[in-house]
Motif scaffolding. Structure first.
Motif, mmCIF file in Angstrom:
data_model
loop_
_atom_site.group_PDB
_atom_site.id
_atom_site.type_symbol
_atom_site.label_atom_id
_atom_site.label_comp_id
_atom_site.label_asym_id
_atom_site.label_seq_id
_atom_site.Cartn_x
_atom_site.Cartn_y
_atom_site.Cartn_z
ATOM 1 N N ASP A 1 0.847 -1.191 0.000
ATOM 2 C CA ASP A 1 0.000 0.000 0.000
ATOM 3 C C ASP A 1 0.889 1.249 0.000
ATOM 4 N N MET B 1 -0.045 5.550 4.496
ATOM 5 C CA MET B 1 1.171 4.744 4.669
ATOM 6 C C MET B 1 2.437 5.535 4.374
ATOM 7 N N THR C 1 6.338 4.108 3.757
ATOM 8 C CA THR C 1 6.440 3.583 2.396
ATOM 9 C C THR C 1 7.873 3.438 1.926
ATOM 10 N N THR D 1 -7.072 5.072 -1.044
ATOM 11 C CA THR D 1 -6.863 3.624 -0.937
ATOM 12 C C THR D 1 -8.145 2.884 -1.289
ATOM 13 N N ILE E 1 -8.437 -0.967 -1.453
ATOM 14 C CA ILE E 1 -7.755 -2.256 -1.357
ATOM 15 C C ILE E 1 -8.543 -3.342 -2.068
ATOM 16 N N SER F 1 -0.105 -3.223 4.391
ATOM 17 C CA SER F 1 -1.089 -2.136 4.428
ATOM 18 C C SER F 1 -1.566 -1.927 5.848
ATOM 19 N N ASP G 1 -9.264 1.953 4.211
ATOM 20 C CA ASP G 1 -9.804 1.702 2.875
ATOM 21 C C ASP G 1 -11.028 2.564 2.629
ATOM 22 N N ASN H 1 1.142 -5.151 8.894
ATOM 23 C CA ASN H 1 0.556 -3.857 9.242
ATOM 24 C C ASN H 1 1.532 -3.085 10.127
#
Length: 393
Positions: A212, A217, A221, A278, A280, A306, A310, A335
């Motif tokens: 993600d 994030m 990232t 997002t 997902i 992720s 969402d 996560n």
């Protein structure tokens, strides 16, 4: 609560953090709130309240004890920093200094240095500096620590558990190799002196990572992409990497570069929805219908990275996560928020996906990545029992 006491408690938290304890601002505010329920006049009550909120491991206890006695000790002139509010003084305490010393697993108050306002600690942190860095959340790293962590991630050794293939090879298996037995018997006039056997060939499992890169994030990232690059390099190309926000993008070729900075730049350029929203469920549906047949053969392990926030349909996410789990040997959800002690999977995205997840793991610091490496090396040969029951129905 008023006066200097809350400030002194927060300053004590800075001392504990400098010694490697989990004493963030939120935890020290909990200590301040605890004083509404314990008597500040009783040192033992205050000590136990602070220790229970700031120590998580047995080895942290002696470090906390020495720091507590050094910080809250009574100076020679008869006053403690805890008494500042009662005495009405408006004295600002300077932050403590940490004096590096040769490696030794100890923390000492150095006599004869500093004053009551400036406690000086000798932090014996030789071998423990790496341990502190291993357990520090990626989102809290300084620029210098970030570079050190990048180097440590590149140095991680990755190995994935093997799987049995359909091909055979000579070995010590239970299956007889009649053809090789007959060929060998010709050397002895057709007399069979030993039965040759064969076994299944074994190959490392393929890893498929879906990460993600949405706005929620963003703090993690870059380092997680560096982790995926190191994983791909370490496993010799048996890794497929996809990034998603509102759409799915394959970046396997972009991460194939030997230079990690060039690989991360290429992956960033390939993703049109970087740090956006997002969805997902839609990303998993795209993967299931476009890519699953191509990359999930041979018992692949799927890693979904992720936080579970969402904007899409949770029912769609639940269906596609279940379909993805049926196609993979194992579905692992990583996560970064799971590393927080007070985390609860309340986001609707993660709640929809969890019933189809085989392993729900944190991925917020070096220690969690090392734990993931050990788990990948010990992946069971059989699928999880929970999914076997579902398929039987």
């Amino acid at each position: 609560m008023s006066g200097e006491l809350p400030g002194n408690i927060l300053l004590f938290g800075r001392v504990l953090r400098g010694l490697g304890l989990d004493a963030g601002t939120a935890r020290m505010l909990d200590v301040v709130a605890a004083l509404d329920h314990v008597s500040i006049g009783e040192k033992a009550d205050f000590y136990h309240a602070a220790r229970s909120l700031t120590t998580r491991r047995r080895e942290d206890l002696p470090v906390f004890d020495r720091a507590f006695e050094a910080f809250w000790r009574k100076p020679a002139h008869g006053r403690t920093t805890r008494d500042l509010a009662a005495l009405g003084e408006k004295r600002r305490m300077r932050p403590p200094t940490f004096d590096p010393a040769p490696p030794a697993p100890d923390v000492e108050d150095v006599p004869g240095t500093g004053t009551a306002e400036t406690p000086v600690f000798s932090a014996r942190v030789g071998g423990s500096a790496r341990e502190i860095l291993r357990r520090k959340d990626f989102a809290e790293l300084t620029a210098e620590e970030l570079e050190r962590v990048r180097a440590l991630i590149r140095g991680l050794a990755w190995r994935v558990a093997d799987r049995s293939t359909r091909r055979r090879r000579p070995g010590d298996g239970e299956e007889l190799d009649l053809r090789r037995t007959l060929r060998t018997s010709l050397r002895h006039g057709g007399e069979v002196l030993a039965w040759e056997r064969r076994e299944r060939r074994r190959r490392p499992r393929r890893i498929v990572a879906l990460a993600d890169v949405s706005g929620s994030m963003e703090r993690y990232t870059r380092l997680l992409l560096l982790f995926l690059h190191a994983l791909s390099r370490g496993l010799g190309g048996r890794v497929e990497v996809f990034l998603f926000g509102t759409r799915l993008t394959r970046v396997t070729r972009a991460l194939a570069s030997r230079d990690p900075d060039a690989a991360l730049a290429a992956a960033s350029a390939a993703v049109p929805d970087w740090s956006g929203g997002t969805r997902i469920g839609e990303a998993l549906r795209d993967f299931n219908f476009r890519w699953a047949r191509r990359v999930l053969g041979g018992g692949a392990v799927v890693l979904v990275v992720s936080d579970g926030w969402d904007r899409g349909d949770p029912d769609l996410l639940a269906r596609e996560a279940a379909r993805l789990q049926r196609s993979a040997h194992r579905l692992v959800w990583l996560n970064p928020l799971l590393g927080a002690a007070d985390y609860r999977p309340l986001a609707r995205g993660i709640r929809a996906a969890l019933p189809s997840v085989d392993d729900f793991l944190p991925v917020h610091n070096l220690a969690s990545l090392e734990d993931l490496a050990r788990r990948l090396e010990r992946i069971p040969a059989d699928r999880p029992r929970r999914r076997q029951h579902r398929e039987a129905r």
